[in-house]
Scaffold this motif. Structure first.
Motif, PDB file in Angstrom:
ATOM      1  N   VAL A  47       1.048  -1.269  -0.150  1.00 47.32           N
ATOM      2  CA  VAL A  47      -0.087   0.246   0.079  1.00 47.32           C
ATOM      3  C   VAL A  47       0.946   1.182   0.101  1.00 47.32           C
ATOM      4  N   VAL A  48       0.918   2.403  -1.087  1.00 42.75           N
ATOM      5  CA  VAL A  48       1.640   3.334  -1.101  1.00 42.75           C
ATOM      6  C   VAL A  48       0.809   4.556  -0.792  1.00 42.75           C
ATOM      7  N   VAL A  55       7.365   8.949   0.265  1.00 42.49           N
ATOM      8  CA  VAL A  55       6.366   7.834  -0.104  1.00 42.49           C
ATOM      9  C   VAL A  55       6.596   6.790   0.897  1.00 42.49           C
ATOM     10  N   THR A  56       5.474   6.480   1.578  1.00 45.99           N
ATOM     11  CA  THR A  56       5.355   5.261   2.491  1.00 45.99           C
ATOM     12  C   THR A  56       4.904   4.090   1.784  1.00 45.99           C
ATOM     13  N   VAL A  57       5.595   3.170   2.178  1.00 44.77           N
ATOM     14  CA  VAL A  57       5.010   1.838   1.704  1.00 44.77           C
ATOM     15  C   VAL A  57       4.657   0.937   2.867  1.00 44.77           C
ATOM     16  N   LYS A  58       3.494   0.414   3.078  1.00 49.29           N
ATOM     17  CA  LYS A  58       3.082  -0.455   4.199  1.00 49.29           C
ATOM     18  C   LYS A  58       2.651  -1.811   3.302  1.00 49.29           C
ATOM     19  N   ILE A  59       2.818  -2.821   4.137  1.00 48.77           N
ATOM     20  CA  ILE A  59       2.428  -4.159   3.554  1.00 48.77           C
ATOM     21  C   ILE A  59       1.056  -4.618   3.811  1.00 48.77           C
ATOM     22  N   GLU A  92      10.918  -7.060  12.646  1.00 54.87           N
ATOM     23  CA  GLU A  92      10.879  -5.527  12.089  1.00 54.87           C
ATOM     24  C   GLU A  92       9.410  -5.400  11.484  1.00 54.87           C
ATOM     25  N   THR A  93       8.934  -4.222  11.601  1.00 56.94           N
ATOM     26  CA  THR A  93       7.722  -3.829  11.042  1.00 56.94           C
ATOM     27  C   THR A  93       7.877  -3.464   9.659  1.00 56.94           C
ATOM     28  N   PRO A  94       7.293  -4.046   8.629  1.00 57.92           N
ATOM     29  CA  PRO A  94       7.461  -3.953   7.275  1.00 57.92           C
ATOM     30  C   PRO A  94       6.948  -2.601   6.638  1.00 57.92           C
TER      31      PRO A  94
END
Length: 124
Positions: A47-48, A55-59, A92-94
């Motif tokens: 998720v961008v 730009v933050t990417v979360k999984i 670690e939090t991805p």
């Protein structure tokens, strides 16, 4: 599109930086195909989020595990011709935030992530 290649012998991943003819590569090198859909997409599809130059990417829409035997190995953001990479270890939090110029953001952003069990996933 970023090409992510896995060695089927040792499990290493390669990002080709310069395109070659590929004829000298051994048969154990496998081009990873990114997934975008399916029953595991909710925990795997990147998720961008864009906020200015960040730009933050979360999984996934649902939190992905970060266990010793099931975790996200890396995130790659492709912005135009540039790649931004962050690697993770179990526990670690991805999630990763990269500062990218607005000119590159306007060219388009694609995020990739690799789950050690469920393979390569793409936001696109």
């Amino acid at each position: 599109m970023a090409k992510i290649i896995k060695c089927d012998t040792c499990g290493s991943f390669v990002l080709p930086l310069v395109k070659g003819d590929g004829e000298s590569c051994d048969s154990h090198m496998i081009l990873m195909e990114a997934q975008t859909e399916g029953d595991k997409a909710a925990k795997h599809k990147p998720v961008v989020e864009i906020d200015g130059d960040n730009v933050t990417v979360k999984i996934g829409e649902i939190q992905h595990p970060a266990d010793e035997d099931h975790f996200i190995q890396f995130v790659i953001v492709e912005a135009g011709s540039e790649l931004f990479i962050k690697c993770f270890k179990p526990g670690e939090t991805p999630e990763a935030t990269f500062t990218i110029g607005s000119d590159k953001i306007n060219e388009g952003i694609v995020a990739y992530e690799l789950c050690n069990l469920h393979g390569l996933w793409s936001s696109e």
